[in-house]
Write a protein that holds these residues in place. Sequence first.
Motif, PDB file in Angstrom:
ATOM      1  N   LEU A  92       2.227  -5.006   3.936  1.00 18.01           N
ATOM      2  CA  LEU A  92       3.421  -5.543   4.577  1.00 18.01           C
ATOM      3  C   LEU A  92       3.244  -7.013   4.946  1.00 18.01           C
ATOM      4  O   LEU A  92       4.192  -7.799   4.885  1.00 18.01           O
ATOM      5  N   ALA A  93       2.020  -7.400   5.292  1.00 16.66           N
ATOM      6  CA  ALA A  93       1.734  -8.786   5.657  1.00 16.66           C
ATOM      7  C   ALA A  93       1.737  -9.716   4.451  1.00 16.66           C
ATOM      8  O   ALA A  93       1.697 -10.946   4.621  1.00 16.66           O
ATOM      9  N   GLY A  94       1.769  -9.151   3.240  1.00 20.03           N
ATOM     10  CA  GLY A  94       1.878  -9.994   2.063  1.00 20.03           C
ATOM     11  C   GLY A  94       0.696  -9.960   1.122  1.00 20.03           C
ATOM     12  O   GLY A  94       0.639 -10.743   0.180  1.00 20.03           O
ATOM     13  N   PHE A  95      -0.247  -9.066   1.350  1.00 18.79           N
ATOM     14  CA  PHE A  95      -1.463  -9.039   0.545  1.00 18.79           C
ATOM     15  C   PHE A  95      -1.589  -7.683  -0.144  1.00 18.79           C
ATOM     16  O   PHE A  95      -1.611  -6.647   0.529  1.00 18.79           O
ATOM     17  N   ALA A  96      -1.680  -7.718  -1.459  1.00 20.58           N
ATOM     18  CA  ALA A  96      -1.776  -6.454  -2.197  1.00 20.58           C
ATOM     19  C   ALA A  96      -2.369  -6.709  -3.570  1.00 20.58           C
ATOM     20  O   ALA A  96      -2.167  -7.769  -4.167  1.00 20.58           O
ATOM     21  N   LEU A 101      -3.265  -0.647  -3.912  1.00 17.32           N
ATOM     22  CA  LEU A 101      -2.101   0.202  -4.144  1.00 17.32           C
ATOM     23  C   LEU A 101      -2.499   1.553  -4.726  1.00 17.32           C
ATOM     24  O   LEU A 101      -1.859   2.569  -4.442  1.00 17.32           O
ATOM     25  N   THR A 102      -3.553   1.564  -5.511  1.00 17.36           N
ATOM     26  CA  THR A 102      -4.048   2.841  -6.021  1.00 17.36           C
ATOM     27  C   THR A 102      -4.583   3.706  -4.888  1.00 17.36           C
ATOM     28  O   THR A 102      -4.342   4.923  -4.847  1.00 17.36           O
ATOM     29  N   ILE A 103      -5.295   3.096  -3.961  1.00 20.45           N
ATOM     30  CA  ILE A 103      -5.815   3.839  -2.810  1.00 20.45           C
ATOM     31  C   ILE A 103      -4.659   4.405  -1.985  1.00 20.45           C
ATOM     32  O   ILE A 103      -4.675   5.585  -1.591  1.00 20.45           O
ATOM     33  N   PHE A 136       0.946  -1.292 -11.022  1.00 21.62           N
ATOM     34  CA  PHE A 136       0.877  -2.083 -12.245  1.00 21.62           C
ATOM     35  C   PHE A 136       1.713  -3.357 -12.164  1.00 21.62           C
ATOM     36  O   PHE A 136       1.792  -4.115 -13.121  1.00 21.62           O
ATOM     37  N   LEU A 137       2.301  -3.569 -10.998  1.00 27.02           N
ATOM     38  CA  LEU A 137       3.011  -4.824 -10.752  1.00 27.02           C
ATOM     39  C   LEU A 137       2.054  -5.910 -10.275  1.00 27.02           C
ATOM     40  O   LEU A 137       2.397  -7.096 -10.278  1.00 27.02           O
ATOM     41  N   CYS A 138       0.841  -5.504  -9.872  1.00 27.62           N
ATOM     42  CA  CYS A 138      -0.120  -6.410  -9.237  1.00 27.62           C
ATOM     43  C   CYS A 138      -1.343  -6.641 -10.110  1.00 27.62           C
ATOM     44  O   CYS A 138      -1.712  -5.787 -10.917  1.00 27.62           O
ATOM     45  N   PRO A 139      -2.025  -7.783  -9.918  1.00 28.23           N
ATOM     46  CA  PRO A 139      -3.335  -7.968 -10.550  1.00 28.23           C
ATOM     47  C   PRO A 139      -4.341  -6.971  -9.989  1.00 28.23           C
ATOM     48  O   PRO A 139      -4.134  -6.386  -8.917  1.00 28.23           O
ATOM     49  N   LEU A 140      -5.439  -6.814 -10.698  1.00 33.74           N
ATOM     50  CA  LEU A 140      -6.447  -5.851 -10.282  1.00 33.74           C
ATOM     51  C   LEU A 140      -7.086  -6.239  -8.951  1.00 33.74           C
ATOM     52  O   LEU A 140      -7.245  -5.384  -8.063  1.00 33.74           O
ATOM     53  N   GLY A 301      -4.901  -8.069 -20.743  1.00 27.35           N
ATOM     54  CA  GLY A 301      -5.186  -6.706 -20.277  1.00 27.35           C
ATOM     55  C   GLY A 301      -4.092  -6.160 -19.388  1.00 27.35           C
ATOM     56  O   GLY A 301      -3.712  -4.988 -19.505  1.00 27.35           O
ATOM     57  N   MET A 302      -3.555  -7.006 -18.498  1.00 27.57           N
ATOM     58  CA  MET A 302      -2.484  -6.568 -17.601  1.00 27.57           C
ATOM     59  C   MET A 302      -1.214  -6.272 -18.394  1.00 27.57           C
ATOM     60  O   MET A 302      -0.521  -5.281 -18.124  1.00 27.57           O
ATOM     61  N   GLN A 303      -0.909  -7.095 -19.402  1.00 26.12           N
ATOM     62  CA  GLN A 303       0.272  -6.856 -20.234  1.00 26.12           C
ATOM     63  C   GLN A 303       0.110  -5.578 -21.046  1.00 26.12           C
ATOM     64  O   GLN A 303       1.042  -4.770 -21.157  1.00 26.12           O
TER      65      GLN A 303
END
Length: 499
Positions: A92-96, A101-103, A136-140, A301-303
């Motif tokens: 929520l603070a802006g960090f993900a 997100l998997t966790i 999958f919207l975010c970098p690893l 890889g992300m794509q």
Amino acid sequence: MVPSYWLTRFVLLRLLGAIYAVAFLAAIYQVVPLIGENGLLPVDHFLQRVVERFGSTGAGFRRIPSLFWFVRGDAALQAVAWIGFLLSCVMLAGFANAIMLTILWLLYMSLVHVGQEWYGYGWEIQLLETGFLAIFLCPLLDMRPFPKRPPPLAIIILFRWLAFRVMLGAGLIKMRGDEVWRDGTALYYHFETQPIPGPLSRLFHFMPPLVLKAGVWFNHLAELLAPWFLFWPRMARYIAGIVIILFQLTIILSGNLSFLNWLTIVPVLACFDDACWSKLLPKKLVRMAATAQDHAEPHAGMQLCSWAITVLIALLSIQPVYNMFSSRQLMNASFDPLELVNTYGAFGSVGKERFNVVFEGTVDEHPDDNAHWKAYPYKALPVAPDKRPPQIAPYQPRLDWQMWFASMSGPDEYPWTLHLIWKLLHNDPATLKLFAGNPFPDKPPRYIRAILYRYRFARPGNPEGLWWTRTRIGSYWLPPLSADDPRLLGSLKRRGWIP
């Protein structure tokens, strides 16, 4: 010009983080009395039944995956809830990033899969599906609000696909399910009979009939027509998204449907690109997104992963789409153990009368109508006619929700109501936290009874200042029960809830 979605990703993840935080906060306060070691429906008992049904622990895990196969107990439940809440606040603070997100997804799936009927709502699997796509919207690894990896367009489209299925599924189940949706009279009853009314529900209920009918047609516009435009060019997509969001906001104002409507808004945000958000968000955020876009470094890889997920979602969508257009459409159902692609719907039928079960206790020796009975107040369901319905959503009081369902049935279908009575007869501290108060703070009552009432909204401005009028229907299939009643003890022992 190709649209960009840097700001879209930022807004979408922040709202999803807020919803995750509310969901885990509810677990912090409720999961132990509901499914803990001494809860109303203990996890251990549930997992034992799963093993008996599927033949082994491994088979049970494959069918109902959860971390609680490996670690049990109240401490484990609380740890999962607290870790999920803290990570949600970080999000929520802006960090993900994808790992975090998997966790979150794994933790919440673990709760949902052992939550039994307390977690048997459509928005639970909807949160799991939404949370899975967000991975999958975010970098690893990069957790910055505007990382160097651009949002994959394929995942943005999958969010629109989720919004399409949520809205259209809800519209179709209504048209198939109840004549009041087809003749435009559903809202004559809905605001009064919905699971948990809010402080404005009475105002909506007493609106003129023409306004209420117009509300039904607006419902059909948002659920049956607007979803088809979610994949159109920009302006049509914007208009469809605005219609759906306005519709969800009216529902938020008119009742307490947990975090369902906020959650439904999340995938709809993918209809709006940065050209739209740049006109709405603070200039500082817009500049940060523009800077990130100028220095973007797409990652093969992300794509590739985003396209692999798209193929997976397409394959898993076959059965939900078939169900959605079937004459035997299921509402809020999963077709895979991880709930990756589901079918949705809400209020396929609308009740025309509101029934509530009220638990009452007495310390008197004779539990007849002449005894002095005190009611246990729910956190949100109506009990006292002069109490205004609270605004409690997006938080969900899960006991209240289940008692709304239970009021339309009986203890045979909701046997945990007997376990609840047992705990009230013993002033169980954890169980009493599920209520708004304890009318017997000094010693437990001698008897508990469950009374079924019919509730109706009282007209605004009535001289008594009532919010509700109520009529007693009778006992909720049960006589008054004491802690040593052999019928109660026998039922609890058969289910293994007491030794």
